[in-house]
Design an enzyme around this catalytic site. Sequence first.
Site, PDB file in Angstrom:
ATOM      1  N   ARG A 157       1.116  -1.377  -0.106  1.00  0.00           N
ATOM      2  CA  ARG A 157      -0.031   0.193   0.115  1.00  0.00           C
ATOM      3  C   ARG A 157       1.176   1.178  -0.338  1.00  0.00           C
ATOM      4  O   ARG A 157       0.790   2.858  -0.804  1.00  0.00           O
ATOM      5  CB  ARG A 157      -0.739  -0.019   0.685  1.00  0.00           C
ATOM      6  CG  ARG A 157      -1.706   1.280   0.693  1.00  0.00           C
ATOM      7  CD  ARG A 157      -2.836   1.384   2.428  1.00  0.00           C
ATOM      8  NE  ARG A 157      -1.980   1.098   3.739  1.00  0.00           N
ATOM      9  CZ  ARG A 157      -2.524   1.369   4.469  1.00  0.00           C
ATOM     10  NH1 ARG A 157      -4.177   0.977   4.725  1.00  0.00           N
ATOM     11  NH2 ARG A 157      -2.056   1.450   5.761  1.00  0.00           N
TER      12      ARG A 157
ATOM     13  N   ARG B  40      10.356  27.195  -1.140  1.00  0.00           N
ATOM     14  CA  ARG B  40       8.439  27.314  -1.047  1.00  0.00           C
ATOM     15  C   ARG B  40       7.616  27.247  -2.795  1.00  0.00           C
ATOM     16  O   ARG B  40       7.813  28.182  -2.878  1.00  0.00           O
ATOM     17  CB  ARG B  40       7.705  27.267   0.260  1.00  0.00           C
ATOM     18  CG  ARG B  40       6.364  27.037   0.006  1.00  0.00           C
ATOM     19  CD  ARG B  40       5.664  27.161   1.299  1.00  0.00           C
ATOM     20  NE  ARG B  40       4.132  27.144   1.109  1.00  0.00           N
ATOM     21  CZ  ARG B  40       3.297  27.573   0.556  1.00  0.00           C
ATOM     22  NH1 ARG B  40       3.035  28.732  -0.685  1.00  0.00           N
ATOM     23  NH2 ARG B  40       2.136  26.807   0.143  1.00  0.00           N
TER      24      ARG B  40
ATOM     25  N   LYS C 125      -2.676   6.494   1.559  1.00  0.00           N
ATOM     26  CA  LYS C 125      -2.033   7.226   2.828  1.00  0.00           C
ATOM     27  C   LYS C 125      -1.892   8.566   3.119  1.00  0.00           C
ATOM     28  O   LYS C 125      -0.213   7.957   2.929  1.00  0.00           O
ATOM     29  CB  LYS C 125      -2.314   5.825   3.668  1.00  0.00           C
ATOM     30  CG  LYS C 125      -1.832   5.697   5.548  1.00  0.00           C
ATOM     31  CD  LYS C 125      -1.703   4.754   5.652  1.00  0.00           C
ATOM     32  CE  LYS C 125      -1.738   4.051   7.069  1.00  0.00           C
ATOM     33  NZ  LYS C 125      -2.607   4.742   7.916  1.00  0.00           N
TER      34      LYS C 125
ATOM     35  N   LEU D 230      -9.545   4.388   2.700  1.00  0.00           N
ATOM     36  CA  LEU D 230      -8.148   3.552   2.754  1.00  0.00           C
ATOM     37  C   LEU D 230      -8.625   2.054   3.112  1.00  0.00           C
ATOM     38  O   LEU D 230      -9.558   1.816   3.388  1.00  0.00           O
ATOM     39  CB  LEU D 230      -7.634   4.334   3.906  1.00  0.00           C
ATOM     40  CG  LEU D 230      -6.500   3.513   4.166  1.00  0.00           C
ATOM     41  CD1 LEU D 230      -5.416   4.663   3.468  1.00  0.00           C
ATOM     42  CD2 LEU D 230      -5.772   3.206   5.193  1.00  0.00           C
TER      43      LEU D 230
HETATM   44  N1  PDD Z   1      -5.295   4.638  10.892  1.00  0.00           N
HETATM   45  N2  PDD Z   1      -8.642   4.712   7.686  1.00  0.00           N
HETATM   46  C1  PDD Z   1      -8.387   5.800   7.679  1.00  0.00           C
HETATM   47  C2  PDD Z   1      -8.526   7.167   7.482  1.00  0.00           C
HETATM   48  C3  PDD Z   1      -7.536   5.359   8.448  1.00  0.00           C
HETATM   49  O1  PDD Z   1      -6.041   6.523   8.916  1.00  0.00           O
HETATM   50  C4  PDD Z   1      -6.727   4.121   9.220  1.00  0.00           C
HETATM   51  C5  PDD Z   1      -5.585   3.541   9.862  1.00  0.00           C
HETATM   52  C6  PDD Z   1      -7.614   3.137   8.585  1.00  0.00           C
HETATM   53  C7  PDD Z   1      -7.555   1.422   9.185  1.00  0.00           C
HETATM   54  O2  PDD Z   1      -5.654   1.216   8.296  1.00  0.00           O
HETATM   55  P1  PDD Z   1      -5.750  -0.609   8.906  1.00  0.00           P
HETATM   56  O3  PDD Z   1      -6.243  -0.765   9.039  1.00  0.00           O
HETATM   57  O4  PDD Z   1      -4.519  -0.094   7.306  1.00  0.00           O
HETATM   58  O5  PDD Z   1      -4.037   0.907  10.362  1.00  0.00           O
HETATM   59  C8  PDD Z   1      -8.496   3.442   8.146  1.00  0.00           C
HETATM   60  C9  PDD Z   1      -3.409   5.067  11.321  1.00  0.00           C
HETATM   61  C10 PDD Z   1      -3.527   3.710  12.119  1.00  0.00           C
HETATM   62  C11 PDD Z   1      -3.272   5.526  11.587  1.00  0.00           C
HETATM   63  O6  PDD Z   1      -3.234   7.194  11.078  1.00  0.00           O
HETATM   64  O7  PDD Z   1      -3.057   5.842  12.930  1.00  0.00           O
END
Ligand code: PDD
Length: 285
Positions: free
Chosen positions: A51, A100, A149, A206
Amino acid sequence: MSIAFLNDSYMPITEAKISPMDRGFLFGDGIYEVIPSYEGKLLGFNGHITRMQEGLAGIGLGLQWTHEDWETLCTKLASENGSGNLGIYLQVSRGADSKRYHAFPQDVAPTIFGFTFDIPASPVANKETAKRYTVSTSQDLRWQRCHIKSTALLGNVLHFQEGYSQGNDETLLYNDKNELTEASACNAFIVKDSVVITPPLDNQLLPGITRNMLVDILREDGSIRVEERPVTMDEVRTADEVWITSSTKEIGAVVSVDGAPVGDGQIGDIWLAAQTLFTQHKYDY
Ligand code: PDD
């Protein structure tokens, strides 16, 4: 003192310094991951790195790091930091430019950063001891590329704060069609009549590693039906169970939405079955 990695060396976290001209700092121009490590065992490693590589490609950030390079880094960070229950945070930004300017810079090396933080022990499938989550709801006002992400998390931070300021653990988000997208830092599921339902993967959420592993584990097992389809907020409010998933929570059972009980207000039987299966199979990935 926790040990971090920055660019090409390991150092105490207090000694890790980046330039204020770093595009991660100025623009939130970067990609990150959080990978759990329990007693030195990485959870969902391949999915997380794939990912991240897709995210880097998605924002045009070229970095020639292989899965093996990332594994070496994660393993070293875990051992340097005591190999307990750790979240391993990885971040790559587009690096520090001399000015910037919005356009991608030429010949600027990405900034690569990793550190660890303590997380609770691996969740256990036990209704008595499991945490009971409560959530608020809010219209999803983030951007149109939530499948990336990105380190630009202000939209998520503001949504998280909405739930937090109401005494809740998370905020469930819905689009302008009143359909559930995800939560501010978790994916979301409902259970109705013993069927587990979660929104399909698209630009509104996500592709959570926990979500994807859970869907896969449930389908492989076959005893619980799973559907990936749009979920309306009316369905959320009348669901038998609501769950939030993330790497450090695994499957979090939600017992109230906007102050109203989910189902009978107790942790459900399908949660117990799903978390039991997840615990059995989570290291298969
Ligand atoms: N958060 N959706 C969002 C917006 C997220 O930020 C996360 C994870 C998830 C879950 O994804 P995963 O199962 O891959 O952890 C869904 C992380 C843990 C964070 O930002 O701390």
